[in-house]
Design a protein around this motif. Sequence first.
Motif, PDB file in Angstrom:
ATOM      1  N   GLU A  29       0.830  -1.215   0.000  1.00 25.50           N
ATOM      2  CA  GLU A  29       0.000   0.000   0.000  1.00 25.50           C
ATOM      3  C   GLU A  29       0.855   1.252   0.000  1.00 25.50           C
ATOM      4  O   GLU A  29       0.439   2.305  -0.459  1.00 25.50           O
ATOM      5  CB  GLU A  29      -0.919   0.009   1.232  1.00 25.50           C
ATOM      6  CG  GLU A  29      -1.998  -1.061   1.213  1.00 25.50           C
ATOM      7  CD  GLU A  29      -2.935  -0.906   0.027  1.00 25.50           C
ATOM      8  OE1 GLU A  29      -3.285   0.237  -0.338  1.00 25.50           O
ATOM      9  OE2 GLU A  29      -3.300  -1.954  -0.557  1.00 25.50           O
ATOM     10  N   SER A  30       2.046   1.136   0.578  1.00 26.14           N
ATOM     11  CA  SER A  30       2.924   2.302   0.682  1.00 26.14           C
ATOM     12  C   SER A  30       4.363   1.858   0.433  1.00 26.14           C
ATOM     13  O   SER A  30       4.705   0.692   0.659  1.00 26.14           O
ATOM     14  CB  SER A  30       2.818   2.930   2.073  1.00 26.14           C
ATOM     15  OG  SER A  30       3.194   1.983   3.066  1.00 26.14           O
ATOM     16  N   GLY A  31       5.170   2.793  -0.014  1.00 23.02           N
ATOM     17  CA  GLY A  31       6.570   2.476  -0.255  1.00 23.02           C
ATOM     18  C   GLY A  31       7.419   3.733  -0.178  1.00 23.02           C
ATOM     19  O   GLY A  31       6.924   4.838  -0.426  1.00 23.02           O
ATOM     20  N   ILE A  32       8.657   3.562   0.208  1.00 25.53           N
ATOM     21  CA  ILE A  32       9.601   4.675   0.168  1.00 25.53           C
ATOM     22  C   ILE A  32      10.744   4.274  -0.757  1.00 25.53           C
ATOM     23  O   ILE A  32      11.391   3.241  -0.542  1.00 25.53           O
ATOM     24  CB  ILE A  32      10.135   5.030   1.566  1.00 25.53           C
ATOM     25  CG1 ILE A  32       8.995   5.491   2.477  1.00 25.53           C
ATOM     26  CG2 ILE A  32      11.206   6.129   1.471  1.00 25.53           C
ATOM     27  CD1 ILE A  32       9.412   5.742   3.921  1.00 25.53           C
ATOM     28  N   ALA A  33      10.941   5.075  -1.800  1.00 26.33           N
ATOM     29  CA  ALA A  33      11.974   4.783  -2.794  1.00 26.33           C
ATOM     30  C   ALA A  33      13.047   5.851  -2.698  1.00 26.33           C
ATOM     31  O   ALA A  33      12.762   6.983  -2.304  1.00 26.33           O
ATOM     32  CB  ALA A  33      11.355   4.777  -4.184  1.00 26.33           C
ATOM     33  N   GLY A  34      14.262   5.502  -3.051  1.00 29.69           N
ATOM     34  CA  GLY A  34      15.273   6.545  -3.023  1.00 29.69           C
ATOM     35  C   GLY A  34      16.675   6.036  -3.227  1.00 29.69           C
ATOM     36  O   GLY A  34      16.902   4.921  -3.694  1.00 29.69           O
ATOM     37  N   GLY A  35      17.611   6.865  -2.820  1.00 28.29           N
ATOM     38  CA  GLY A  35      19.005   6.495  -2.982  1.00 28.29           C
ATOM     39  C   GLY A  35      19.911   7.493  -2.291  1.00 28.29           C
ATOM     40  O   GLY A  35      19.481   8.566  -1.859  1.00 28.29           O
ATOM     41  N   VAL A  36      21.142   7.108  -2.188  1.00 30.91           N
ATOM     42  CA  VAL A  36      22.122   7.911  -1.474  1.00 30.91           C
ATOM     43  C   VAL A  36      23.478   7.651  -2.112  1.00 30.91           C
ATOM     44  O   VAL A  36      23.707   6.577  -2.664  1.00 30.91           O
ATOM     45  CB  VAL A  36      22.141   7.515   0.018  1.00 30.91           C
ATOM     46  CG1 VAL A  36      22.421   6.029   0.213  1.00 30.91           C
ATOM     47  CG2 VAL A  36      23.162   8.321   0.813  1.00 30.91           C
ATOM     48  N   ASP A  37      24.349   8.624  -2.075  1.00 31.06           N
ATOM     49  CA  ASP A  37      25.728   8.357  -2.472  1.00 31.06           C
ATOM     50  C   ASP A  37      26.674   9.319  -1.805  1.00 31.06           C
ATOM     51  O   ASP A  37      26.361  10.486  -1.615  1.00 31.06           O
ATOM     52  CB  ASP A  37      25.915   8.419  -3.999  1.00 31.06           C
ATOM     53  CG  ASP A  37      26.120   7.027  -4.585  1.00 31.06           C
ATOM     54  OD1 ASP A  37      27.163   6.415  -4.280  1.00 31.06           O
ATOM     55  OD2 ASP A  37      25.225   6.548  -5.298  1.00 31.06           O
ATOM     56  N   SER A  38      27.817   8.783  -1.436  1.00 27.91           N
ATOM     57  CA  SER A  38      28.892   9.600  -0.892  1.00 27.91           C
ATOM     58  C   SER A  38      30.131   9.377  -1.734  1.00 27.91           C
ATOM     59  O   SER A  38      30.628   8.266  -1.833  1.00 27.91           O
ATOM     60  CB  SER A  38      29.179   9.222   0.558  1.00 27.91           C
ATOM     61  OG  SER A  38      30.352   9.884   0.975  1.00 27.91           O
ATOM     62  N   ALA A  39      30.609  10.452  -2.346  1.00 26.42           N
ATOM     63  CA  ALA A  39      31.897  10.362  -3.028  1.00 26.42           C
ATOM     64  C   ALA A  39      33.017  10.628  -2.024  1.00 26.42           C
ATOM     65  O   ALA A  39      34.173  10.300  -2.276  1.00 26.42           O
ATOM     66  CB  ALA A  39      31.945  11.361  -4.175  1.00 26.42           C
ATOM     67  N   SER A  40      32.656  11.239  -0.878  1.00 28.43           N
ATOM     68  CA  SER A  40      33.661  11.559   0.147  1.00 28.43           C
ATOM     69  C   SER A  40      34.044  10.340   0.964  1.00 28.43           C
ATOM     70  O   SER A  40      35.205  10.131   1.282  1.00 28.43           O
ATOM     71  CB  SER A  40      33.108  12.611   1.119  1.00 28.43           C
ATOM     72  OG  SER A  40      32.741  13.762   0.441  1.00 28.43           O
ATOM     73  N   ASP A  41      33.006   9.564   1.342  1.00 27.69           N
ATOM     74  CA  ASP A  41      33.209   8.429   2.241  1.00 27.69           C
ATOM     75  C   ASP A  41      33.282   7.146   1.413  1.00 27.69           C
ATOM     76  O   ASP A  41      32.732   6.119   1.784  1.00 27.69           O
ATOM     77  CB  ASP A  41      32.047   8.377   3.243  1.00 27.69           C
ATOM     78  CG  ASP A  41      32.290   7.404   4.380  1.00 27.69           C
ATOM     79  OD1 ASP A  41      33.416   7.383   4.883  1.00 27.69           O
ATOM     80  OD2 ASP A  41      31.371   6.656   4.743  1.00 27.69           O
ATOM     81  N   ALA A  42      33.970   7.229   0.286  1.00 30.68           N
ATOM     82  CA  ALA A  42      33.993   6.111  -0.657  1.00 30.68           C
ATOM     83  C   ALA A  42      34.763   4.925  -0.081  1.00 30.68           C
ATOM     84  O   ALA A  42      35.694   5.105   0.701  1.00 30.68           O
ATOM     85  CB  ALA A  42      34.634   6.562  -1.959  1.00 30.68           C
ATOM     86  N   PRO A  43      34.359   3.724  -0.446  1.00 28.49           N
ATOM     87  CA  PRO A  43      35.094   2.552   0.034  1.00 28.49           C
ATOM     88  C   PRO A  43      36.473   2.482  -0.619  1.00 28.49           C
ATOM     89  O   PRO A  43      36.636   2.800  -1.788  1.00 28.49           O
ATOM     90  CB  PRO A  43      34.216   1.381  -0.410  1.00 28.49           C
ATOM     91  CG  PRO A  43      33.409   1.902  -1.543  1.00 28.49           C
ATOM     92  CD  PRO A  43      33.240   3.369  -1.314  1.00 28.49           C
ATOM     93  N   ILE A  44      37.433   2.076   0.181  1.00 27.69           N
ATOM     94  CA  ILE A  44      38.770   1.806  -0.368  1.00 27.69           C
ATOM     95  C   ILE A  44      39.090   0.360  -0.023  1.00 27.69           C
ATOM     96  O   ILE A  44      38.950  -0.060   1.125  1.00 27.69           O
ATOM     97  CB  ILE A  44      39.807   2.777   0.213  1.00 27.69           C
ATOM     98  CG1 ILE A  44      39.569   4.177  -0.387  1.00 27.69           C
ATOM     99  CG2 ILE A  44      41.222   2.303  -0.069  1.00 27.69           C
ATOM    100  CD1 ILE A  44      40.537   5.221   0.061  1.00 27.69           C
ATOM    101  N   ALA A  45      39.457  -0.400  -1.007  1.00 28.60           N
ATOM    102  CA  ALA A  45      39.707  -1.825  -0.796  1.00 28.60           C
ATOM    103  C   ALA A  45      41.201  -2.095  -0.810  1.00 28.60           C
ATOM    104  O   ALA A  45      41.981  -1.313  -1.357  1.00 28.60           O
ATOM    105  CB  ALA A  45      39.011  -2.629  -1.883  1.00 28.60           C
ATOM    106  N   VAL A  46      41.582  -3.206  -0.189  1.00 32.77           N
ATOM    107  CA  VAL A  46      42.991  -3.607  -0.289  1.00 32.77           C
ATOM    108  C   VAL A  46      43.239  -4.100  -1.709  1.00 32.77           C
ATOM    109  O   VAL A  46      42.319  -4.436  -2.443  1.00 32.77           O
ATOM    110  CB  VAL A  46      43.350  -4.707   0.739  1.00 32.77           C
ATOM    111  CG1 VAL A  46      43.143  -4.208   2.148  1.00 32.77           C
ATOM    112  CG2 VAL A  46      42.548  -5.971   0.494  1.00 32.77           C
ATOM    113  N   SER A  47      44.506  -4.138  -2.108  1.00 33.49           N
ATOM    114  CA  SER A  47      44.833  -4.544  -3.472  1.00 33.49           C
ATOM    115  C   SER A  47      44.460  -6.007  -3.684  1.00 33.49           C
ATOM    116  O   SER A  47      44.296  -6.770  -2.728  1.00 33.49           O
ATOM    117  CB  SER A  47      46.329  -4.366  -3.716  1.00 33.49           C
ATOM    118  OG  SER A  47      47.032  -5.372  -3.007  1.00 33.49           O
ATOM    119  N   GLU A  48      44.357  -6.368  -4.950  1.00 33.34           N
ATOM    120  CA  GLU A  48      43.981  -7.748  -5.287  1.00 33.34           C
ATOM    121  C   GLU A  48      45.021  -8.720  -4.726  1.00 33.34           C
ATOM    122  O   GLU A  48      44.682  -9.786  -4.210  1.00 33.34           O
ATOM    123  CB  GLU A  48      43.865  -7.873  -6.808  1.00 33.34           C
ATOM    124  CG  GLU A  48      43.197  -9.128  -7.307  1.00 33.34           C
ATOM    125  CD  GLU A  48      41.793  -9.346  -6.735  1.00 33.34           C
ATOM    126  OE1 GLU A  48      41.165  -8.379  -6.282  1.00 33.34           O
ATOM    127  OE2 GLU A  48      41.342 -10.514  -6.731  1.00 33.34           O
TER     128      GLU A  48
END
Lengths: 438, 305
Positions: free
Chosen positions: A121-140
């Motif tokens: 009957e109801s829904g909340i749609a949306g999104g978010v993004d942070s370019a500042s708090d971006a994930p950094i992964a270890v190298s392969e």
Amino acid sequence: MANQAGAQNAAQSPRTAVVIGGNRIPFARAGGAYAYSSNRDMLIAALDGLVARFGLQGERIGEVAAGAVLKHSRDFNLTREAVLGSALSPETPAYDLQQACATGLETVVGLSNKIRLGQIESGIAGGVDSASDAPIAVSEGLRRVLLDLSRAKTTQQKIRILSTLRPKDLSPNAPGTGEPRTGLSMGEHQAITTAAWQITREAQDELAYRSHQNLAAAYDRGFFADLLTPYRGLVRDANLRADTSPEKLATLKPVFGKGLDSPATMTAGNSTPLTDGAAVVLLGSEDYARANNLPMLANVVDAEAAAVDFVQGDEGLLMAPVHALPRLLKRNGLTFADFDFFEIHEAFAGTVLSSLAAWEDEEYCRRVLGLDGALGSIDRSKLNVNGSSLAAGHPFAATGGRIVASLAKTLSEQGGRGLISVCAAGGQGVVAILEARN
Amino acid sequence: MSQENGATDLVQLEAVPALAGLYRRALLTTAARRVARKGAPSDLPAVRHRVGGVRVELPAITCFQHLLGSAARDQLPSAYLHTVAFPVAMSVLARPDFPLPLLGMVHLSNEVRQERQVGVSETLDVVAWSEALRPHPAGTQVDLMTEIAVDGERVWSGRSVYLARGIRAVGAPERSPVERPAFVPPVPTGLWRLDADLGRRYAAVSGDWNPLHLSGPSARLLGMKGAIAHGMYLAARMVDEAVPAPSGALSWRVDFATPVPLPGRVALSFASPTGEVAAAGSRVDVVGWDAKRRRPHFTGWVRAE
């Protein structure tokens, strides 16, 4: 005739999904006011603003769908975690969705469809993004070593595995803006398309200028008063330059397309900056809105996704909405003349102008889109009337929610029909139709 | 929660004092008292310390929220308001005429009544005083009172009870120690894994550099077996997890039983009491305990209205 076909399509749909309202936090430039806010923080801030505006404290919403493009692996359940941190009932289900920059619009489409089918009957749609708090992964290399180490049983095995580690493995991987299949950045892809359609620097700067003018005017007349909740000291989009001018924009140096034969035209002024932000939209059935005394701003009528083959160079990376739109119009029996407002996401000024040029090009529309002739022209006075991403900024997954809420409010104030077009990485795009209720 | 003693002096402080300085001063006072072997006086100073125009720093509040694992929302966590006011309360304890030694005092409980949510950009006026010096089976206890007002309107008030172990400032206790009923752990609903550096990290975001929490050696100086978690960290996390998104008034209480060693694990139970009338606001009861030794660390409740 056109309207008849549209009505027929609506008649097949058992119910109507309506946009009740929206909320977003002001968009910040990367490294700005939200530099230390995570995606979860910003999504919760947007949700709680929506909850406060529509009195949803403790309410169980049918479903919440949202997503982020740049996402930490710990945020696998980002939307559900945000719901748990919000004032909504903890019994509200949620799911994450990711379709690059089309994420936000696609969540609106998906939840609207569930509402139309009577599943929620109801829904909340949306999104978010942070370019500042971006994930950094270890190298392969380091990742492989760590995983092998966790499986090693003896000290000897561990020493052998560790000995394979190389100094370069210690440097981390930050997310890039390159397309995985081509290695070109989005800006470089658009530069190719911009040049192919011979879009001038002046036309791009003019579009950027109008975006800032329109957004500033919308703020000045209080348009965002019930669409936005201040966050972390920001009360309006940090990227907005109300005092910019075509002359100022003309002084900026080109940043994309410098390796092409034609002069480079794309600058930081007519491209969107990296941005942080979140936006959500409250959707519901007509029954839900009436039962809860909530406004009904606009109906979500229909949507279409498309994808193009940009890898072999047939089509521009961000041209998928150009393909989606004629299919959507045909299914609904509509033409450009039936629309009063056009929201074409300004990933780059060149994207909007290339799309407009393509729809006006008879040869292209026949050959590439398989139409009988040119799709038509869009009256510029109906385009992005409250500004778009060049002025507001573009936190990837948040843009769809921003556009849907703004367009729905415009339709509720002025009536008519509105078209949304959002391009996305991977050569994809989503277009949608919203309609005023009167 | 007000004390109207008539002759109470109001001491206006220029700014919120730095806790590190207060602790240093307290350390000297403690040493001087040890040397002089002075008997502790039995009267609390009749003063209220006040600091006006306190603003919180956004980056600091974000770090505090993230350390708790809570969302960086634009409302101040209820426990953060305690943290803001805490140095003002400590400045009362650090007065030379305060009868109990500040360092080594044990935090027994906190009870807070918050009238409304407070935004990150609001300007706070803090006032703190001590009251109700009284005997405790293990020494002497005292209530530290703090109030926070915005534009002259009280928004937050808290009572922290502290125990000075082994000090008999006001005569013997009236009653002998009450036998505690054996602790029966509830069904666990959660687990906190607390790292060895949590005390230092919480000190960095709260400004509370009490040596008890920083390292094994610094805690042993004060008679502990090792570093222990800040009580207010436990309370802040309890409040945030019980009511993640408060929108109106909020009350909570925490009673500390045994310290939480660092590093350590705390078993948790969050439960809404059955039979609670919904109209009275939702209340969540919380217990934190040591699952191995089966002994409680703290109990508490949080009520949102």
